[in-house]
Scaffold this motif. Sequence first.
Motif: not given
Length: 543
Positions: A273, A112, A110, A265, A269, A115-116
Amino acid sequence: MYRQILDPIGGSLALSASVAAIPLVLLLVLLGVFRVRSDVAAACGLLAAFVIAVFGYRLPVTPALSGAAQGAAFGLFPIVWIMLNAVWVNRLIDASGLLSVIRRTFAGLSPDPRVQALVLAFCFGGLLEALAGFGAPVAVITALLLALGHAPVRAATVAMFADAGGTAFGSMGNPIVALAKAANLPAAELGRMVGRQSAIVAAFLPLIIVLVLDGRRGLRDLWPLALATGLGFAAGQFVTSNYLAYPLSDLVGALGATAAAVVLLRLWSPAATPALAASGAGRSGAPVERPASPSPVTTRLRAFTPYLLLIVLLALVSLNDPVSRATARLGVRFSWPGVRVVDVHGGPLSLAVFRFDWPTATGTILLLTGLVSTVILRVPARTALREYGLAAARIRCAATTVVLVMALAYLMNYSGQAVTIGTWLAGTGGAFVLLSPLLGWLGVAATGSDTSANALFGAVQVAAAGRIGISPILLAATNSQAGVLGKLVSPQNLAMAAAVAGLAGREGTLFRRTFPWSVACLIGFAVLVVLMATGPLSWMVVR
């Protein structure tokens, strides 16, 4: 032979408990209120504990010094040993120039960074906790979050929360084993009860992580992912602990959370971001790059080799297989000299045995991982040695803190100060149902280990349950699960996170970020325990 005394101060248990709590209160106040450096705060707490032990509890000087020395030794091995080698492995990856590959790989999951961070911290952190424990997830996850470009304070704070998710079943269920032995209750039943409590906590933990990452905006944007990963972890943990084998609860929970995140995911999403969340600087201070082209598969494999190798080696020495059985026999165990101490009933103390299990220690596995990775990452031997020296220099303040805190914890245990606090809380009658989680929380806050807190207070919880007519399995399990929340304020974990993040001496900053969340979660969990003990959730208690 010294026999522990419960009420040495004026024959009053309440007054003795108040005095016994001074070292812990002093340590936390110096850290959180006066912003004193963690090693100085730990030294002050240790000095206070020594004075109270010798002059208040009349513990002879020899066992007082020897007991503190044993705690310091435990701080060095396995805890500082983990810290040193975890920092070294991260520095090797940095020296190889492959950190950018790790960033690009997670960007493929991702774009973003929130998210990571959530997937990495909660899912991979849960997997590490399942196999390793002893704060290893804090060190590894902090380093990875820094590699992804998150600011040091944010990376360290999120890693602290990630470590809390699976602590009750960490190191293949070691805390449950210690609890069963201390409480004299079946481990399988305790595992089932802890699994029911832990599943509820785990379901909400990712929501807290996104709040820590990006406040209310993060919760608004990422709640579907947080909910999916939390429920995935909770389902795996509950099913495994109640119907399969409790030592595998965190492992299955982490895999369930990962599967839920990957599936979601592919279908969903975040709407956007945010620039603020994506612009955190890495260790070098440079903004995180987001290259569009992915790295070759072979390069990505090389970049992630240290982490893949770490998981494989930890599994080999943690699961019940021929390798783990063979290496376990190489460990050394002996009675620590100079601590002839028995408990208030005249029985021996379990902590008097020192375990030097060097072949299976997580720090040793990290060292082996680093040695193999040096070859695979093509890092010159001279560079690897230099990085090891720099890693040792980087953790020296944190290592000092850990050694002093563990000396403080062992001294309080040997002198009887910890038991006095627990016994006083257990004597509060029906109110103890609400205070029971506080005991587990204090145990882990002081020792940094859920296993140690269970060994220390498991029997106290069971005795109190018998006096007030509450299920002993419920209160014993509560001790373990509440200890999870104590991890968030443990000086041991604070020092480890600060060392990896380059925040040595700023542990107080991390403490002020985690303490309010830890207390809020503790209050919520205490309410849950009351509802399980006497309210509408009593059907959840293992019979």
